[in-house]
Design an enzyme around this catalytic site. Structure first.
Site, PDB file in Angstrom:
ATOM      1  N   HIS A 218      -5.950  -0.510   5.707  1.00 43.17           N
ATOM      2  CA  HIS A 218      -5.809   0.329   6.904  1.00 43.17           C
ATOM      3  C   HIS A 218      -6.993   0.297   7.883  1.00 43.17           C
ATOM      4  O   HIS A 218      -7.698   1.292   8.041  1.00 43.17           O
ATOM      5  CB  HIS A 218      -5.483   1.778   6.540  1.00 43.17           C
ATOM      6  CG  HIS A 218      -6.191   2.344   5.350  1.00 43.17           C
ATOM      7  ND1 HIS A 218      -7.538   2.221   5.156  1.00 43.17           N
ATOM      8  CD2 HIS A 218      -5.727   3.036   4.287  1.00 43.17           C
ATOM      9  CE1 HIS A 218      -7.867   2.820   4.029  1.00 43.17           C
ATOM     10  NE2 HIS A 218      -6.778   3.317   3.488  1.00 43.17           N
TER      11      HIS A 218
ATOM     12  N   ASP B  28       0.515   2.718   3.708  1.00 46.54           N
ATOM     13  CA  ASP B  28      -0.332   3.781   3.142  1.00 46.54           C
ATOM     14  C   ASP B  28       0.487   5.060   2.978  1.00 46.54           C
ATOM     15  O   ASP B  28       0.031   6.152   3.324  1.00 46.54           O
ATOM     16  CB  ASP B  28      -1.582   4.031   3.994  1.00 46.54           C
ATOM     17  CG  ASP B  28      -2.592   4.932   3.283  1.00 46.54           C
ATOM     18  OD1 ASP B  28      -2.466   5.136   2.062  1.00 46.54           O
ATOM     19  OD2 ASP B  28      -3.501   5.447   3.955  1.00 46.54           O
TER      20      ASP B  28
ATOM     21  N   HIS C  67       0.825  -1.210   0.000  1.00 47.15           N
ATOM     22  CA  HIS C  67       0.000   0.000   0.000  1.00 47.15           C
ATOM     23  C   HIS C  67       0.862   1.264   0.000  1.00 47.15           C
ATOM     24  O   HIS C  67       1.114   1.865   1.045  1.00 47.15           O
ATOM     25  CB  HIS C  67      -0.910  -0.028   1.237  1.00 47.15           C
ATOM     26  CG  HIS C  67      -2.034   0.962   1.188  1.00 47.15           C
ATOM     27  ND1 HIS C  67      -3.187   0.818   1.910  1.00 47.15           N
ATOM     28  CD2 HIS C  67      -2.179   2.118   0.508  1.00 47.15           C
ATOM     29  CE1 HIS C  67      -3.991   1.833   1.677  1.00 47.15           C
ATOM     30  NE2 HIS C  67      -3.393   2.646   0.836  1.00 47.15           N
TER      31      HIS C  67
HETATM   32  C1  NCD Z   1      -4.471   8.789   0.220  1.00 45.88           C
HETATM   33  C2  NCD Z   1      -3.734   9.662  -0.791  1.00 45.88           C
HETATM   34  O1  NCD Z   1      -3.369  10.780  -0.442  1.00 45.88           O
HETATM   35  O2  NCD Z   1      -3.527   9.192  -1.913  1.00 45.88           O
HETATM   36  N1  NCD Z   1      -4.743   9.528   1.400  1.00 45.88           N
HETATM   37  C3  NCD Z   1      -4.983   9.021   2.630  1.00 45.88           C
HETATM   38  O3  NCD Z   1      -5.337   9.804   3.506  1.00 45.88           O
HETATM   39  N2  NCD Z   1      -4.824   7.752   2.918  1.00 45.88           N
HETATM   40  C4  NCD Z   1      -5.718   8.311  -0.439  1.00 45.88           C
HETATM   41  C5  NCD Z   1      -6.251   7.102   0.222  1.00 45.88           C
HETATM   42  O4  NCD Z   1      -5.742   5.988  -0.051  1.00 45.88           O
HETATM   43  O5  NCD Z   1      -7.202   7.193   0.996  1.00 45.88           O
HETATM   44 ZN    ZN Z   2      -4.021   4.549   0.597  1.00 45.61          ZN
END
Ligand code: NCD
Ligand code: ZN
Length: 422
Positions: free
Chosen positions: A219, A287, A59
């Site tokens: 997440h 993430d 991710h």
């Molecule tokens: C992610 C992004 O900025 O690409 N942002 C986030 O807050 N996690 C988008 C996402 O995957 O939700």
């Molecule tokens: Zn993400």
């Protein structure tokens, strides 16, 4: 053998003194000591510290094409390498989004040029479901139930079709699980996207998912979410920021700590950490979602959601291992073994036949995280000053890609696939 690494390595769930023989980029044999014939002609490296499998981060958002001011494939994969992540699976909310063959091929060419670790690309399932025409080419499919940065939500009445498309595609689907009907814009971020959105989304997925599907709930922010996902037969990911930071960070760090789904309260965070440390999350994924400081300066209400994390994920967790707050076996399973298994990649384990993606750490060397020393283009972190154990050396398919904290000119490749995704 081409390369023999001699020292303590994480093999079959324990730290074993051994010799790891590498041939043509793969681990060929592991033994207490290899024979002279096996060692002949090989580069032999004796090391102190502990050899771990490289992490597989399923991710990351490396922002190319579309947002090169936030991150590029080169800077994002260099950050990964310095953090002991030897495979990244990139998210499709780039510009243009990866919903068709043209966008997919374009991004793959860019990764082939610039990536410094191995990689795979997720494709975006939008309401017309055309991404599924890509079949097994993408490493996985990504579906956003609720809207997030650079991406809209998904109509609930198309969800069952999307899930059956995914189950027929032969690849896993990763779902951003925030139920759109529970999201309320215009309130403070945590209240706008409450825990109920997660629970409602996982329930909706459980109701509509066909029998045979490999689904990873991205997440998860609550222990209850993890449990719900497991009961539905889904895999569940947690991200470092949700297990380590609570919503106090929004007060201390402002918009930098704004992320989707949001950081939760201290109790919820503590329960999520406890569940993670007990091995109840399937995978750990960063993430990694960098934005520029200028974008974050717009204030909590207006700034885009997301924070960087690929370089600090493993180092932060290794410091927790050192502090005896997290069993190393739990970390290696969540950060290396299970993400590789889930996506059918022969990575994430020090075992014969697996790619020789290896990370050498010395857990006695605890450092403090400094944004200035990180490699993401965005130039900031929510973990400034946190204790961390950074890799000393990294091998990518047997080639030394990081030595003494310096990246060498080693190129990433598309992660090869073996078995079916599981
Ligand atoms: C992610 C992004 O900025 O690409 N942002 C986030 O807050 N996690 C988008 C996402 O995957 O939700
Ligand atoms: Zn993400």
């Amino acid at each position: 053998m081409d390369l023999v690494l001699a020292g303590r390595a994480w093999v079959r769930g324990q730290a074993l003194p051994c010799e790891v023989g590498v041939e043509e980029g793969r681990i060929a044999r592991i033994a207490k000591s290899l024979t002279d014939a096996e060692r002949a002609g090989a580069q032999v490296v004796r090391f102190r510290g502990l050899l771990l499998p490289g992490a597989v981060d399923a991710h990351v958002h490396l922002r190319e094409p579309g947002f090169p001011q936030k991150e590029t494939i080169r800077t994002g994969t260099l950050a990964a390498l310095h953090g002991g992540v030897t495979t990244v699976l990139d998210m499709p909310n780039t510009q243009p989004p990866v919903t068709d063959r043209l966008a997919f091929r374009d991004k793959a060419e860019r990764f082939a040029q610039d990536a410094r670790v191995d990689w795979g690309l997720h494709a975006l399932v939008d309401p017309d479901l055309r991404a599924f025409a890509l079949g097994t080419e993408p490493v996985g499919y990504k579906l956003y139930l609720g809207p997030s940065t650079h991406v809209g939500g998904f109509p609930m009445d198309r969800l069952a079709d999307a899930l059956s498309g995914a189950s027929l595609s032969g690849r896993p689907i990763v779902v951003h699980a925030e139920h759109p009907s529970v999201l309320r814009e215009g309130r403070d971020h945590g209240n706008a996207r409450p825990v109920q959105a997660e629970w409602g989304a996982i329930a909706a997925l459980a109701e509509r998912a066909p029998e045979r599907i490999t689904l990873l709930v991205a997440h998860c922010t609550t222990a209850r979410g993890l449990k719900q996902a497991k009961e539905a037969g889904f895999a569940a990911e947690v991200s470092p920021h949700h297990v380590l930071l609570d919503d106090g960070a929004l007060r201390d760090q402002g918009a930098r700590a704004k992320v989707n789904p949001p950081l939760r309260g201290p109790k919820e965070r503590a329960a999520l950490w406890a569940a993670f440390a007990k091995g109840q999350a399937t995978t750990l994924g960063s993430d990694h979602a960098p934005h520029t400081l200028e974008e974050k300066a717009a204030g909590v209400e207006k700034a885009p959601s997301g924070m960087p994390g690929v370089e600090t994920m493993l180092p932060l967790m290794l410091a927790k291992v050192k502090a005896r707050a997290l069993p190393l076996g739990v970390l290696v399973r969540a950060a290396c073994e299970r993400p590789a298994e889930l996506f059918g990649l022969p990575k994430g384990r020090i075992a014969p036949g697996y790619d020789a993606d290896l990370v050498l750490v010395e857990t006695s060397k605890v450092e403090r995280i400094r944004a200035a020393r990180l490699h993401s283009l965005c130039g900031w972190t929510c973990f400034e000053d946190w204790p961390a154990v950074f890799p000393q050396r990294v091998w990518l398919r047997g080639q030394e890609a990081l030595a003494d904290g310096e990246a060498r000119d080693v190129r990433g490749q598309p992660a090869r696939r073996t078995g079916k995704p599981s």
